[in-house]
Design a protein around this motif. Structure first.
Motif, PDB file in Angstrom:
ATOM      1  N   ARG A   6       0.848  -1.173   0.107  1.00 51.93           N
ATOM      2  CA  ARG A   6       0.079   0.100   0.173  1.00 51.93           C
ATOM      3  C   ARG A   6       0.834   1.192   0.090  1.00 51.93           C
ATOM      4  O   ARG A   6       1.832   1.241   0.794  1.00 51.93           O
ATOM      5  N   ILE A   7       0.589   2.205  -0.844  1.00 51.53           N
ATOM      6  CA  ILE A   7       1.635   3.417  -1.465  1.00 51.53           C
ATOM      7  C   ILE A   7       0.588   4.532  -0.998  1.00 51.53           C
ATOM      8  O   ILE A   7      -0.090   4.763  -2.086  1.00 51.53           O
ATOM      9  N   PRO A   8       0.536   5.087  -0.079  1.00 50.48           N
ATOM     10  CA  PRO A   8      -0.268   6.574  -0.089  1.00 50.48           C
ATOM     11  C   PRO A   8       0.313   7.628  -0.862  1.00 50.48           C
ATOM     12  O   PRO A   8       1.803   7.693  -0.873  1.00 50.48           O
ATOM     13  N   LEU A   9      -0.256   8.424  -1.531  1.00 49.59           N
ATOM     14  CA  LEU A   9       0.263   9.497  -2.483  1.00 49.59           C
ATOM     15  C   LEU A   9      -0.598  10.945  -1.959  1.00 49.59           C
ATOM     16  O   LEU A   9      -1.620  10.933  -1.880  1.00 49.59           O
ATOM     17  N   HIS A  10       0.573  11.802  -1.506  1.00 53.82           N
ATOM     18  CA  HIS A  10      -0.026  13.147  -1.055  1.00 53.82           C
ATOM     19  C   HIS A  10       0.329  14.143  -1.975  1.00 53.82           C
ATOM     20  O   HIS A  10       1.441  14.200  -2.414  1.00 53.82           O
ATOM     21  N   VAL A  11      -0.846  15.046  -2.230  1.00 58.43           N
ATOM     22  CA  VAL A  11      -0.541  16.156  -3.316  1.00 58.43           C
ATOM     23  C   VAL A  11      -1.057  17.313  -2.283  1.00 58.43           C
ATOM     24  O   VAL A  11      -2.181  17.570  -2.125  1.00 58.43           O
ATOM     25  N   GLY A  12       0.040  18.070  -2.157  1.00 58.00           N
ATOM     26  CA  GLY A  12      -0.346  19.046  -1.059  1.00 58.00           C
ATOM     27  C   GLY A  12      -0.458  18.627   0.097  1.00 58.00           C
ATOM     28  O   GLY A  12      -0.204  17.673   0.751  1.00 58.00           O
ATOM     29  N   ASP A  13      -1.713  19.254   0.660  1.00 56.50           N
ATOM     30  CA  ASP A  13      -2.476  18.798   1.810  1.00 56.50           C
ATOM     31  C   ASP A  13      -3.473  17.670   1.508  1.00 56.50           C
ATOM     32  O   ASP A  13      -4.138  16.971   2.562  1.00 56.50           O
ATOM     33  N   ASP A  14      -3.557  17.328   0.288  1.00 60.77           N
ATOM     34  CA  ASP A  14      -4.648  16.274   0.181  1.00 60.77           C
ATOM     35  C   ASP A  14      -3.850  14.890   0.383  1.00 60.77           C
ATOM     36  O   ASP A  14      -3.087  14.466  -0.486  1.00 60.77           O
ATOM     37  N   ARG A  15      -4.487  14.198   1.196  1.00 63.65           N
ATOM     38  CA  ARG A  15      -4.037  12.765   1.586  1.00 63.65           C
ATOM     39  C   ARG A  15      -5.061  11.642   1.357  1.00 63.65           C
ATOM     40  O   ARG A  15      -5.209  10.967   1.998  1.00 63.65           O
ATOM     41  N   SER A  16      -5.603  11.976   0.141  1.00 65.12           N
ATOM     42  CA  SER A  16      -6.900  11.243  -0.077  1.00 65.12           C
ATOM     43  C   SER A  16      -6.599   9.831  -0.835  1.00 65.12           C
ATOM     44  O   SER A  16      -7.535   8.942  -0.923  1.00 65.12           O
ATOM     45  N   ARG A  17      -5.322   9.764  -1.598  1.00 70.20           N
ATOM     46  CA  ARG A  17      -5.080   8.562  -2.296  1.00 70.20           C
ATOM     47  C   ARG A  17      -4.151   7.655  -1.801  1.00 70.20           C
ATOM     48  O   ARG A  17      -3.189   7.858  -1.270  1.00 70.20           O
ATOM     49  N   ILE A  18      -4.622   6.332  -2.128  1.00 69.00           N
ATOM     50  CA  ILE A  18      -3.413   5.123  -1.780  1.00 69.00           C
ATOM     51  C   ILE A  18      -3.576   4.094  -3.050  1.00 69.00           C
ATOM     52  O   ILE A  18      -4.700   3.893  -3.639  1.00 69.00           O
ATOM     53  N   TRP A  19      -2.378   4.123  -3.568  1.00 67.36           N
ATOM     54  CA  TRP A  19      -2.168   2.737  -4.659  1.00 67.36           C
ATOM     55  C   TRP A  19      -1.911   1.624  -3.949  1.00 67.36           C
ATOM     56  O   TRP A  19      -1.282   1.403  -2.999  1.00 67.36           O
ATOM     57  N   VAL A  20      -2.755   0.401  -4.351  1.00 70.03           N
ATOM     58  CA  VAL A  20      -2.659  -0.698  -3.557  1.00 70.03           C
ATOM     59  C   VAL A  20      -2.392  -1.684  -4.807  1.00 70.03           C
ATOM     60  O   VAL A  20      -3.091  -1.900  -5.546  1.00 70.03           O
ATOM     61  N   ILE A  21      -1.101  -2.531  -4.519  1.00 67.37           N
ATOM     62  CA  ILE A  21      -0.612  -3.276  -5.305  1.00 67.37           C
ATOM     63  C   ILE A  21      -0.859  -4.786  -4.821  1.00 67.37           C
ATOM     64  O   ILE A  21      -0.470  -4.768  -3.642  1.00 67.37           O
ATOM     65  N   HIS A  22      -1.565  -5.482  -5.380  1.00 70.35           N
ATOM     66  CA  HIS A  22      -1.964  -6.857  -4.655  1.00 70.35           C
ATOM     67  C   HIS A  22      -2.276  -7.915  -5.582  1.00 70.35           C
ATOM     68  O   HIS A  22      -2.379  -7.703  -6.717  1.00 70.35           O
ATOM     69  N   ARG A  23      -2.302  -9.188  -5.041  1.00 72.08           N
ATOM     70  CA  ARG A  23      -2.411 -10.301  -5.956  1.00 72.08           C
ATOM     71  C   ARG A  23      -4.023 -10.518  -6.034  1.00 72.08           C
ATOM     72  O   ARG A  23      -4.780 -10.492  -5.090  1.00 72.08           O
ATOM     73  N   GLU A  24      -4.304 -10.744  -7.457  1.00 68.85           N
ATOM     74  CA  GLU A  24      -5.618 -10.966  -7.621  1.00 68.85           C
ATOM     75  C   GLU A  24      -5.467 -12.248  -8.682  1.00 68.85           C
ATOM     76  O   GLU A  24      -5.337 -12.236  -9.646  1.00 68.85           O
ATOM     77  N   ARG A  25      -6.071 -13.192  -7.987  1.00 71.16           N
ATOM     78  CA  ARG A  25      -5.994 -14.820  -8.553  1.00 71.16           C
ATOM     79  C   ARG A  25      -4.393 -14.924  -9.092  1.00 71.16           C
ATOM     80  O   ARG A  25      -3.622 -15.008  -8.169  1.00 71.16           O
ATOM     81  N   ASP A  26      -4.127 -14.968 -10.324  1.00 69.79           N
ATOM     82  CA  ASP A  26      -2.765 -15.435 -10.776  1.00 69.79           C
ATOM     83  C   ASP A  26      -2.024 -14.425 -10.978  1.00 69.79           C
ATOM     84  O   ASP A  26      -0.898 -14.603 -11.643  1.00 69.79           O
ATOM     85  N   ARG A  27      -2.258 -13.003 -10.996  1.00 69.86           N
ATOM     86  CA  ARG A  27      -1.539 -11.834 -11.295  1.00 69.86           C
ATOM     87  C   ARG A  27      -1.584 -10.794 -10.325  1.00 69.86           C
ATOM     88  O   ARG A  27      -2.557 -10.487  -9.595  1.00 69.86           O
ATOM     89  N   LEU A  28      -0.633  -9.892 -10.622  1.00 74.78           N
ATOM     90  CA  LEU A  28      -0.560  -8.649  -9.622  1.00 74.78           C
ATOM     91  C   LEU A  28      -1.686  -7.924 -10.150  1.00 74.78           C
ATOM     92  O   LEU A  28      -2.072  -7.792 -11.345  1.00 74.78           O
TER      93      LEU A  28
END
Length: 191
Positions: free
Chosen positions: A70-92
């Protein structure tokens, strides 16, 4: 004759559920950044991104598990975003989590897709999946259904990059991983 066929079938099925060598390398590269934060800059030239260019952009590889990073992304004071890289069945897969300042989920959250067949240990591409297309259609942004996101991790170049591309639109932000910065506050709803 039937027993050898069953053994071959079992081996093929187990191979399908295992990460590829390239996916394992990719996750290892990402995991090496775990706990660190980096400042980034937009390198694409779309005028639509000018507001982001005016802000400080920070990513934080906040949590790393065997099958999810899990990788949160902050743009200025905006802390609304998270990139989630995860396994889904047989692929990322890559999905985007968006929250409001009060921690509630945005109506447009959870979008993304599983990696396609154009990938390496340093770059994965994630075309929008069917659930994402339906979400974008329901929220009046059908053009986003053509999105292809990419994440690139190149340790020898001190580079982490995030991309989004579709017809008529290209966004890319790059982070210098040789220069960790102070850890930012937690994403909204997780503090």
């Amino acid at each position: 004759m039937r027993a050898p066929l069953l053994v071959v079938a079992a081996l093929l099925l187990s191979a399908c559920s295992q990460p590829t060598v390239q996916e394992a390398e990719f996750m290892q590269r990402l995991s090496a950044l775990c706990g660190k934060a980096f400042e980034g800059r937009i390198v694409s030239d779309d005028a639509e991104d000018d507001a982001w260019r005016a802000e400080r952009i920070v990513m934080h590889v906040r949590s790393c598990g065997k099958d999810e990073i899990r990788i949160p992304l902050h743009v200025g004071d905006d802390r609304s975003r998270i990139w989630v890289i995860h396994r889904e069945r047989d692929r990322l897969a890559l999905h985007h989590e968006h929250r409001h300042e009060d921690g509630s989920l945005d109506p447009v959250t959870g979008y993304g897709g599983v990696r396609d067949d154009r990938f390496s240990g340093s770059r994965l591409n994630f075309p929008a999946d069917e659930a994402t297309k339906a979400l974008f259609d329901a929220n009046g942004i059908p053009e986003s259904g053509d999105n292809i996101w990419a994440i690139e991790v190149r340790p020898t170049h001190n580079l982490f990059a995030y991309e989004m591309e579709r017809p008529g639109r290209f966004f890319r932000v790059e982070f210098d991983t040789s220069k960790p910065i102070d850890i930012p506050p937690a994403p909204w709803g997780l503090d």
